[in-house]
Enzyme design. Structure first.
Site, mmCIF file in Angstrom:
data_model
loop_
_atom_site.group_PDB
_atom_site.id
_atom_site.type_symbol
_atom_site.label_atom_id
_atom_site.label_comp_id
_atom_site.label_asym_id
_atom_site.label_seq_id
_atom_site.Cartn_x
_atom_site.Cartn_y
_atom_site.Cartn_z
ATOM 1 N N LYS A 110 12.578 19.911 24.702
ATOM 2 C CA LYS A 110 11.190 19.519 24.397
ATOM 3 C C LYS A 110 10.530 20.739 23.762
ATOM 4 C CE LYS A 110 7.233 19.501 25.399
ATOM 5 N NZ LYS A 110 6.174 20.056 24.497
ATOM 6 N N PHE A 144 5.122 27.901 22.537
ATOM 7 C CA PHE A 144 4.934 28.027 21.070
ATOM 8 C C PHE A 144 5.329 29.386 20.526
ATOM 9 C CE2 PHE A 144 0.918 30.021 22.370
ATOM 10 C CZ PHE A 144 0.848 31.054 21.457
ATOM 11 N N CYS A 181 5.194 37.258 26.022
ATOM 12 C CA CYS A 181 5.074 37.427 27.478
ATOM 13 C C CYS A 181 5.471 38.835 27.879
ATOM 14 C CB CYS A 181 5.922 36.401 28.204
ATOM 15 S SG CYS A 181 7.661 36.640 27.864
ATOM 16 N N GLU A 218 -4.451 36.792 31.494
ATOM 17 C CA GLU A 218 -3.596 36.891 30.309
ATOM 18 C C GLU A 218 -4.447 36.547 29.082
ATOM 19 O OE1 GLU A 218 -0.343 34.016 29.920
ATOM 20 O OE2 GLU A 218 0.838 35.574 28.927
ATOM 21 N N SER A 225 3.007 28.892 30.226
ATOM 22 C CA SER A 225 1.966 29.554 31.019
ATOM 23 C C SER A 225 2.220 29.344 32.514
ATOM 24 C CB SER A 225 0.606 28.965 30.641
ATOM 25 O OG SER A 225 0.601 27.581 30.940
ATOM 26 N N GLU A 267 4.748 21.438 21.043
ATOM 27 C CA GLU A 267 4.177 20.536 20.029
ATOM 28 C C GLU A 267 3.492 21.330 18.913
ATOM 29 O OE1 GLU A 267 3.325 21.039 23.101
ATOM 30 O OE2 GLU A 267 1.293 20.372 23.610
#
Ligand code: NAD
Length: 485
Positions: free
Chosen positions: A174, A150, A282, A376, A227, A177
């Site tokens: 993909k 995301f 990240c 994280e 992740s 979402e």
């Protein structure tokens, strides 16, 4: 709903999903309703894979110099629609306008790199025996998939789309979402740039569709960014099904600060690194390892962090659940005995009460066993650990299971080299808080931040998106030479 009900995009058209499951998308900035997407199933994916398979022969047989013409036009369209694309990223992800614009600029740089691919993939040729040549050409793999997170709705899809497609592959994207809208706009621009139908297809969804991608026999390669937990699942499942896979995971990036570091530059870099994109990068600084006497830098870090204002120069975090998770980490650190120097909990932005904001947070006297030091957080939080020596700092950095990035702040070239050589991370910064390699250098971490061989962007990605064909040729069929002669 500002954008209404969205569909999958297959073979150049919007195609309704056969799934009964769907998801509502709200803006993290203010909670406003944006769209609804289908959570697609295996049969939706199957239709997309067939479209990509049908498009593959013509696209892969188009010379690369022609294929990249699409990306020259796409780059122009990204520039032309910069403001619109920026607003879209900000709206669906919660970033500030400036951060979202930087993401579109990075998408342009990635596209520029793809337009240079004809210069980089000429192959190799050598006379291996008298009268006998060997040549190597790089061929497209087939239908490939790209699964994205995301936090960069435009940049991360553009890590894979231009290179994989310019190299002749057809793709299933993909999107996350949580941020599906930017991807649909990118594919429209690619169509306008001349990309043939079926070469890039979008299938929306969640876990179910990711698993379908890993299992579908028509997909040859899977790239994943997200992740570590899911990267591991995807890497294992895709490679178990004999696909090639590169899966980038999460991060816990350490900034090692030495007492001789330039105080102002270091403080502003650390503050920007931990809070940029609301800490949802990240490459964000998550832990600062303070070596020796650096109180003067920590004081400046707090001063700099106070200038970061939610709803102004600090965006929202992606969901209410993310806000609650980040706040739990801060509360746990406090309960564990750390000292909160700046507290971003319970942040509400006036006029955007339904937005999901966390203020910049600086936590001091964190110890390596605390959850804020180990896990994280993915929010605008920096945890400061104090140590006596550079080797103590390296010990903490080396023991963390991730390995995306690490940085050192010092004015000593020798100390910087010592740390850069020993840090266990794929991307190292010296006096830089967000050491993202720019094209043509490739992006990718080490350890639990990446599974698979090679990196996802830059020159390294060429090996991932192609397969080498080796041809041995004796031009004069009558010649007495053979390959041994
Ligand atoms: P995520 O792992 O939750 O989701 C990533 C993708 O996996 C999404 O498309 C999602 O639909 C899918 N997914 C989620 N759960 C799944 C499951 N159980 N099984 C199969 N698929 C699943 O990640 P996110 O929250 O979207 O993104 C944030 C994470 O991504 C952070 O950990 C961040 O560090 C990481 N990230 C890493 C890099 C990198 O280069 N290493 C870059 C960007 C983000």
């Amino acid at each position: 709903m500002k954008y209404g009900k969205l569909s999958n995009y297959i073979n150049g058209k919007n195609v309704a999903s056969t799934s009964q499951r769907s998801l509502a998308i709200n803006s993290p900035l203010d909670g406003n309703s944006l769209a609804e997407i289908p959570l697609s199933n295996y049969s939706d994916l199957d239709v997309a894979v067939k479209a990509a398979q049908d498009a593959f022969p013509a696209w892969s047989n188009t010379p690369i110099k022609e294929r990249v013409q699409v990306f020259f036009k796409y780059k122009y369209l990204l520039e032309k629609h910069m403001d619109e694309l920026t607003k879209l990223v900000s709206e669906e992800n919660g970033k500030t306008y400036g951060e979202a614009k930087a993401e579109i600029e990075k998408s342009i740089e990635l596209t520029e790199f793809a337009t240079s691919l004809p210069q980089l993939v000429q192959g190799e040729l050598l006379e291996v025996s008298k009268g006998v040549e060997c040549r190597i050409e790089k061929h497209a793999i087939g239908v490939v998939a790209s699964i994205v997170p995301f936090n960069f709705p435009s940049m991360v899809p553009n890590w894979t789309i231009p290179n994989a497609i310019a190299l002749g592959n057809c793709m299933i994207l993909k999107p996350s979402e949580m941020v599906p809208i930017s991807s649909l706009r990118l594919v429209e621009l690619l169509k306008e740039a001349g990309l043939p139908d079926g070469v890039l297809n979008i299938v929306h969804g969640d876990k179910e569709i990711v698993e379908a991608i890993c299992d579908h026999p028509g997909i040859e390669a899977v790239s994943f960014v997200g992740s570590t937990k899911v990267a591991q699942i995807v890497y294992q499942r895709a490679t178990h099904n004999l696909k090639r896979c590169v899966a980038l995971g999460g991060a816990k990036n350490h900034l090692i600060v030495l007492p001789d570091a330039n105080p102002q530059m270091t403080a502003s870099n650390v503050a920007a690194s931990m809070s940029g994109c609301a800490g949802q990068r990240c490459m964000a600084a998550s832990a600062m390892v303070a070596v020796g006497e650096v109180d003067h830098i920590i004081e400046k870090l707090v001063e700099e962090s106070k200038k970061i204002v939610p709803g102004d120069n600090l965006g929202a975090v992606i969901t209410k659940a993310a806000k609650e998770r980040i706040e739990r980490y801060i509360s746990q650190a406090e309960a564990d005995g750390a000292k909160i120097l700046l507290d971003g909990r319970n942040c509400v932005v006036a006029g955007k009460e339904n937005g999901t904001y966390v203020g910049p947070t600086v936590i001091d006297y964190v110890t390596p066993e605390m959850s804020v030091a180990r896990e994280e957080i993915f929010g605008p939080v920096i945890s400061i650990m104090r140590v006596h020596t550079v080797d103590d700092a390296l010990d903490i950095e080396n023991k963390n299971p991730y390995g995306n990035a690490a940085s050192v702040f010092t004015q000593s070239g020798g100390a910087a080299k010592y740390i850069a050589d020993r840090a266990s991370a794929g991307m190292i910064g010296v006096n830089i808080g967000v050491p993202v390699p720019r094209e043509p250098f490739s992006f990718g971490g080490w350890n639990d931040s990446k599974f698979g061989v090679g990196d996802i962007t830059g020159k390294s990605s060429i090996e991932f998106w192609t397969k080498p064909k080796k041809t041995t040729i004796k031009w004069d069929a009558q010649a007495k030479t053979n390959w041994m002669s």
